[in-house]
Design an enzyme around this catalytic site. Structure first.
Site, PDB file in Angstrom:
ATOM      1  N   SER A   7       0.834  -1.194   0.000  1.00 58.00           N
ATOM      2  CA  SER A   7       0.000   0.000   0.000  1.00 58.00           C
ATOM      3  C   SER A   7       0.870   1.246   0.000  1.00 58.00           C
ATOM      4  O   SER A   7       1.632   1.491   0.943  1.00 58.00           O
ATOM      5  CB  SER A   7      -0.903   0.025   1.237  1.00 58.00           C
ATOM      6  OG  SER A   7      -1.439   1.326   1.366  1.00 58.00           O
ATOM      7  N   HIS A  32      -1.300  -1.322  -4.193  1.00 62.15           N
ATOM      8  CA  HIS A  32      -2.563  -1.049  -3.511  1.00 62.15           C
ATOM      9  C   HIS A  32      -2.663   0.456  -3.266  1.00 62.15           C
ATOM     10  O   HIS A  32      -1.787   1.059  -2.626  1.00 62.15           O
ATOM     11  CB  HIS A  32      -2.628  -1.818  -2.186  1.00 62.15           C
ATOM     12  CG  HIS A  32      -3.946  -1.687  -1.487  1.00 62.15           C
ATOM     13  ND1 HIS A  32      -5.054  -2.431  -1.816  1.00 62.15           N
ATOM     14  CD2 HIS A  32      -4.336  -0.878  -0.464  1.00 62.15           C
ATOM     15  CE1 HIS A  32      -6.064  -2.102  -1.037  1.00 62.15           C
ATOM     16  NE2 HIS A  32      -5.659  -1.153  -0.210  1.00 62.15           N
ATOM     17  N   ASP A  34      -4.921   3.584  -1.762  1.00 63.60           N
ATOM     18  CA  ASP A  34      -5.980   3.897  -0.802  1.00 63.60           C
ATOM     19  C   ASP A  34      -6.502   5.312  -1.014  1.00 63.60           C
ATOM     20  O   ASP A  34      -5.812   6.288  -0.719  1.00 63.60           O
ATOM     21  CB  ASP A  34      -5.423   3.771   0.619  1.00 63.60           C
ATOM     22  CG  ASP A  34      -5.182   2.323   0.994  1.00 63.60           C
ATOM     23  OD1 ASP A  34      -6.128   1.527   0.927  1.00 63.60           O
ATOM     24  OD2 ASP A  34      -4.027   1.985   1.345  1.00 63.60           O
ATOM     25  N   MET A  36      -9.094   8.071   0.137  1.00 54.64           N
ATOM     26  CA  MET A  36      -9.928   8.430   1.303  1.00 54.64           C
ATOM     27  C   MET A  36     -10.474   9.844   1.119  1.00 54.64           C
ATOM     28  O   MET A  36      -9.742  10.737   0.709  1.00 54.64           O
ATOM     29  CB  MET A  36      -9.083   8.397   2.575  1.00 54.64           C
ATOM     30  CG  MET A  36      -8.412   7.062   2.825  1.00 54.64           C
ATOM     31  SD  MET A  36      -7.412   7.133   4.312  1.00 54.64           S
ATOM     32  CE  MET A  36      -6.720   5.478   4.306  1.00 54.64           C
ATOM     33  N   HIS A  65      -8.518   1.017  -3.932  1.00 54.89           N
ATOM     34  CA  HIS A  65      -9.441   0.809  -2.808  1.00 54.89           C
ATOM     35  C   HIS A  65     -10.117   2.139  -2.496  1.00 54.89           C
ATOM     36  O   HIS A  65      -9.496   3.040  -1.915  1.00 54.89           O
ATOM     37  CB  HIS A  65      -8.610   0.289  -1.621  1.00 54.89           C
ATOM     38  CG  HIS A  65      -9.388   0.066  -0.362  1.00 54.89           C
ATOM     39  ND1 HIS A  65      -8.767  -0.158   0.857  1.00 54.89           N
ATOM     40  CD2 HIS A  65     -10.721   0.019  -0.110  1.00 54.89           C
ATOM     41  CE1 HIS A  65      -9.689  -0.329   1.787  1.00 54.89           C
ATOM     42  NE2 HIS A  65     -10.877  -0.221   1.234  1.00 54.89           N
ATOM     43  N   MET A  67     -12.270   4.351  -0.440  1.00 51.32           N
ATOM     44  CA  MET A  67     -12.927   4.571   0.862  1.00 51.32           C
ATOM     45  C   MET A  67     -13.632   5.914   0.771  1.00 51.32           C
ATOM     46  O   MET A  67     -13.258   6.893   1.424  1.00 51.32           O
ATOM     47  CB  MET A  67     -11.880   4.534   1.974  1.00 51.32           C
ATOM     48  CG  MET A  67     -11.391   3.116   2.257  1.00 51.32           C
ATOM     49  SD  MET A  67      -9.824   3.083   3.150  1.00 51.32           S
ATOM     50  CE  MET A  67      -8.707   3.205   1.772  1.00 51.32           C
ATOM     51  N   MET A 136     -11.571  -5.819   5.513  1.00 52.35           N
ATOM     52  CA  MET A 136     -10.771  -4.883   6.320  1.00 52.35           C
ATOM     53  C   MET A 136     -10.451  -5.530   7.659  1.00 52.35           C
ATOM     54  O   MET A 136     -11.348  -5.952   8.385  1.00 52.35           O
ATOM     55  CB  MET A 136     -11.545  -3.575   6.563  1.00 52.35           C
ATOM     56  CG  MET A 136     -11.656  -2.650   5.359  1.00 52.35           C
ATOM     57  SD  MET A 136     -10.109  -2.228   4.530  1.00 52.35           S
ATOM     58  CE  MET A 136      -9.141  -1.552   5.895  1.00 52.35           C
ATOM     59  N   GLY A 141      -9.096   3.985   7.254  1.00 51.52           N
ATOM     60  CA  GLY A 141      -8.821   5.403   7.456  1.00 51.52           C
ATOM     61  C   GLY A 141      -7.359   5.720   7.708  1.00 51.52           C
ATOM     62  O   GLY A 141      -6.908   6.805   7.379  1.00 51.52           O
ATOM     63  N   PHE A 142      -6.644   4.773   8.281  1.00 57.42           N
ATOM     64  CA  PHE A 142      -5.254   5.053   8.649  1.00 57.42           C
ATOM     65  C   PHE A 142      -4.384   3.812   8.458  1.00 57.42           C
ATOM     66  O   PHE A 142      -4.854   2.690   8.671  1.00 57.42           O
ATOM     67  CB  PHE A 142      -5.171   5.500  10.112  1.00 57.42           C
ATOM     68  CG  PHE A 142      -6.031   6.701  10.399  1.00 57.42           C
ATOM     69  CD1 PHE A 142      -5.556   7.987  10.174  1.00 57.42           C
ATOM     70  CD2 PHE A 142      -7.327   6.535  10.854  1.00 57.42           C
ATOM     71  CE1 PHE A 142      -6.366   9.095  10.408  1.00 57.42           C
ATOM     72  CE2 PHE A 142      -8.153   7.635  11.090  1.00 57.42           C
ATOM     73  CZ  PHE A 142      -7.672   8.919  10.873  1.00 57.42           C
ATOM     74  N   GLY A 143      -3.129   4.041   8.123  1.00 57.05           N
ATOM     75  CA  GLY A 143      -2.157   2.960   8.116  1.00 57.05           C
ATOM     76  C   GLY A 143      -1.636   2.747   9.526  1.00 57.05           C
ATOM     77  O   GLY A 143      -1.897   3.550  10.431  1.00 57.05           O
ATOM     78  N   GLY A 144      -0.917   1.665   9.715  1.00 51.94           N
ATOM     79  CA  GLY A 144      -0.208   1.440  10.969  1.00 51.94           C
ATOM     80  C   GLY A 144      -1.060   1.049  12.164  1.00 51.94           C
ATOM     81  O   GLY A 144      -0.617   1.155  13.308  1.00 51.94           O
ATOM     82  N   ASP A 174      -6.691  -6.480   4.372  1.00 49.59           N
ATOM     83  CA  ASP A 174      -6.082  -5.147   4.395  1.00 49.59           C
ATOM     84  C   ASP A 174      -6.116  -4.549   5.801  1.00 49.59           C
ATOM     85  O   ASP A 174      -7.202  -4.336   6.357  1.00 49.59           O
ATOM     86  CB  ASP A 174      -6.860  -4.258   3.416  1.00 49.59           C
ATOM     87  CG  ASP A 174      -6.258  -2.877   3.241  1.00 49.59           C
ATOM     88  OD1 ASP A 174      -5.160  -2.612   3.765  1.00 49.59           O
ATOM     89  OD2 ASP A 174      -6.908  -2.051   2.562  1.00 49.59           O
TER      90      ASP A 174
HETATM   91  C1  DX5 Z   1      -6.421   1.516   5.716  1.00 47.37           C
HETATM   92  C2  DX5 Z   1      -5.998   1.197   4.300  1.00 47.37           C
HETATM   93  C3  DX5 Z   1      -4.863   0.254   4.222  1.00 47.37           C
HETATM   94  C4  DX5 Z   1      -3.580   0.758   4.843  1.00 47.37           C
HETATM   95  C5  DX5 Z   1      -2.873  -0.427   5.412  1.00 47.37           C
HETATM   96  O1  DX5 Z   1      -7.598   2.239   5.702  1.00 47.37           O
HETATM   97  O2  DX5 Z   1      -7.080   0.611   3.569  1.00 47.37           O
HETATM   98  O3  DX5 Z   1      -4.622  -0.198   2.894  1.00 47.37           O
HETATM   99  O4  DX5 Z   1      -2.753   1.401   3.915  1.00 47.37           O
HETATM  100  O5  DX5 Z   1      -1.782   0.015   6.125  1.00 47.37           O
HETATM  101  P1  DX5 Z   1      -1.051  -0.925   7.183  1.00 47.37           P
HETATM  102  O6  DX5 Z   1      -0.548  -2.120   6.403  1.00 47.37           O
HETATM  103  O7  DX5 Z   1       0.045  -0.051   7.695  1.00 47.37           O
HETATM  104  O8  DX5 Z   1      -2.049  -1.302   8.217  1.00 47.37           O
HETATM  105 ZN    ZN Z   2      -6.586  -0.327   1.518  1.00 45.27          ZN
END
Ligand code: DX5
Ligand code: ZN
Length: 215
Positions: A7, A32, A34, A36, A65, A67, A136, A141-144, A174
């Site tokens: 991603s 991938h 994202d 948003m 993806h 969102m 999901m 909404g957020f990575g990490g 994901d």
């Molecule tokens: C979250 C995204 C993910 C995100 C995953 O809303 O859909 O694709 O980038 O990030 P990690 O792998 O850091 O959880």
């Molecule tokens: Zn995603």
């Protein structure tokens, strides 16, 4: 062996081309992306012009993806800039069957994503039309974020639904994917692993991609 989709949300946006080249040269299968909108999810990432720029350099399919609310309005825009797979959220679509058909009519692959609270059973009447289901494993909404353990149960349920219905949909997971839970998800029936932080924050991203794929 699963497909791996890094991603770009976790990439360095100031050096995006460099990170794209890293993925091009790795054993990853897809990019991938994202998107948003600050409405469907409480964050804004990037959109159509950025994907157009990514497409110039990316040598692998763009797994996009969405969102966003009212994704129908933007399907054509994302296809025009090069989306190869377009995934919408179940929770954002009042007429999901129509939205999926609109994507497929343009000749690209259609996916549907489910939030952590949405049961697999809502897909029963649409599963045959799908190329991909994105489960999901964090709230979008957020990575990490931290992986939600209930995801394993959903993968087993979805595998069962796909196999019984004769659908050819791939199962993509994901959010919060690590090498450890990645392998367990594949054992449960997942086909595609998305990974943001695990890939881009690692010392050797290409090696991490290889480990996610081959163990
Ligand atoms: C979250 C995204 C993910 C995100 C995953 O809303 O859909 O694709 O980038 O990030 P990690 O792998 O850091 O959880
Ligand atoms: Zn995603």
């Amino acid at each position: 062996m699963p497909k791996v989709a890094p991603s770009l949300l976790a990439a360095n946006f100031a050096h995006l081309q460099k990170d794209i080249e890293m993925v091009n040269q790795s054993e990853a299968d897809w990019f991938h992306l994202d998107v948003m909108d600050g409405r469907f999810v409480p964050n804004i990432s990037y959109g159509i012009p950025v994907i157009k720029a990514i497409k110039k350099y990316a040598k692998k399919p763009l797994d996009t993806h969405l969102m966003i609310v009212e994704p129908d309005k933007y399907i054509m825009d994302f296809i025009k800039v090069g989306a190869d797979i377009l995934t919408v959220h179940y929770e954002a679509c009042s007429h999901l069957h129509r939205t999926v058909q609109a994507i497929k009519n343009e000749g690209i692959q259609a996916g549907v994503s489910l939030n952590p609270h949405t049961p697999i059973a809502v897909l029963e009447d649409v599963i045959l039309y799908l190329d991909l289901v994105l489960i999901m494993s964090v709230n979008p909404g957020f990575g990490g974020q931290t992986f939600i353990e209930n995801t394993y149960k959903k993968v087993l349920q979805l595998r069962d639904l796909i196999d019984k219905s004769g659908s050819r949909a791939l199962i993509e997971i994901d959010g919060g994917i690590t090498e450890e839970n990645g392998h367990k998800l594949v054992a449960a029936g997942a086909d595609v692993l998305v990974a943001g932080s695990t890939v881009f924050k690692s010392k050797n991203p290409q090696e991490t991609i290889r480990k996610l794929k081959y163990r």
